[in-house]
Design an enzyme around this catalytic site. Sequence first.
Site, PDB file in Angstrom:
ATOM      1  N   SER A 127       0.785  -1.236   0.000  1.00  0.00           N
ATOM      2  CA  SER A 127       0.000   0.000   0.000  1.00  0.00           C
ATOM      3  C   SER A 127       0.814   1.282   0.000  1.00  0.00           C
ATOM      4  O   SER A 127       0.296   2.338  -0.353  1.00  0.00           O
ATOM      5  CB  SER A 127      -0.951   0.019   1.200  1.00  0.00           C
ATOM      6  OG  SER A 127      -0.223  -0.017   2.413  1.00  0.00           O
ATOM      7  N   ASP A 157      -3.329   7.901   8.467  1.00  0.00           N
ATOM      8  CA  ASP A 157      -4.213   6.988   9.193  1.00  0.00           C
ATOM      9  C   ASP A 157      -3.338   6.203  10.163  1.00  0.00           C
ATOM     10  O   ASP A 157      -2.214   6.613  10.447  1.00  0.00           O
ATOM     11  CB  ASP A 157      -4.999   6.079   8.225  1.00  0.00           C
ATOM     12  CG  ASP A 157      -4.102   5.252   7.318  1.00  0.00           C
ATOM     13  OD1 ASP A 157      -2.931   5.020   7.663  1.00  0.00           O
ATOM     14  OD2 ASP A 157      -4.570   4.815   6.244  1.00  0.00           O
ATOM     15  N   HIS A 216      -0.361   4.615   7.526  1.00  0.00           N
ATOM     16  CA  HIS A 216       0.307   5.283   6.419  1.00  0.00           C
ATOM     17  C   HIS A 216       0.619   6.748   6.710  1.00  0.00           C
ATOM     18  O   HIS A 216      -0.196   7.448   7.295  1.00  0.00           O
ATOM     19  CB  HIS A 216      -0.570   5.214   5.162  1.00  0.00           C
ATOM     20  CG  HIS A 216      -1.005   3.829   4.821  1.00  0.00           C
ATOM     21  ND1 HIS A 216      -2.198   3.286   5.276  1.00  0.00           N
ATOM     22  CD2 HIS A 216      -0.401   2.856   4.103  1.00  0.00           C
ATOM     23  CE1 HIS A 216      -2.308   2.036   4.839  1.00  0.00           C
ATOM     24  NE2 HIS A 216      -1.226   1.755   4.125  1.00  0.00           N
TER      25      HIS A 216
END
Length: 362
Positions: A49, A337, A340
Amino acid sequence: MKHLSSYFVATYNSKVFFYVFVLLWAACEGVIKLPENTTVPAIFAFGDSIVDQGNNNGIKTLIKANFMPYGKDFEAGVSTGRFCNGKTPPDLIAEELGITEIIPAYLDPNLKLEDLKKGVSFASGGSGYNPETPKLVSVISLSDQLESFKEYIGKLQGAVGEEETHNILTNSLYIVVAGSDDLANTYFTLGVSKLQDINSYTDLMVSSASSFVQEIYNLGARRIAVFGIPPIGCLPAQRTLAGGGVRMCVEKYNQAAQLANSKFSSEFDSLAEKLPESKVVYIDIYNPVLDLIQRPQNYGLEVTDRGCCGTGNIEVAVLCNKYSGTCPDDTKYLFWDSYHPTERGYRALVDQILQKYVNRFF
């Protein structure tokens, strides 16, 4: 809700640091000045991600970020599927190298020819070196990312010819970012640690990573940056789930990351000597990220133990949504978040780390 939170937290272990990504190049003021007669035509990204530019948008998985507030500071405030409030490492590196402003996802339905020539990301949030890791959350494995790369090469040859394709492939920068989910999610959260010791497990990770790098090398890659694993025990979500009442960094997780990193470093230094004309470089992100967490004031940051989205303690992916709310000023936060970094966090890492590695690719 507690079960759902744990699920997502596990899914994103430490990939968050991957931001560090952008640490590959020496950033001066504006666009980086490369050595004379040197070109970097494109950026290619593989992994999880940290470098997923939206490939998960069109697949059946809960690991997505194509909704608000993700992307609130991106161009026109669009939620593209990047796990960030704004730009991510592939974008920032391409920007610093003067290639383009953003690197798109390979599976973006609006992908154009010019995009193909400047690079794409094949990465998928939730993926890892262990083949079981992407299966757990139904995302795109590294082997499937490799198949997409082969498909990409065919498209590029059809568009610009074999000679230009060869030039693009051999002179571009390849970024490989994975391993965090293999440890934080698969190994620790899902109980593999009870069945296999960490030493043998990290050996398998390194073997898989080495094989992957050799495969992209065989397809034309020469400048390859392989990112290590950050201090995953210090991610906001991991602090919440395993850091006790005061949410301390989880030392056991950090030690596992350090063990894997030491093996990655040795393996890729060795591989660089074996592959003709290659520049395979292991990128240490563990120490730069830890410094960012421990001394945020040096980087113009204030908050490093929680994210900007919601409470900042647990929200990630679908748990970070339009109902979560966000902090008043995300430029003060390292994390967007619970896994990340913010674009501001990524940029801070760029300034610190790129200078260390840029010359090793030329």
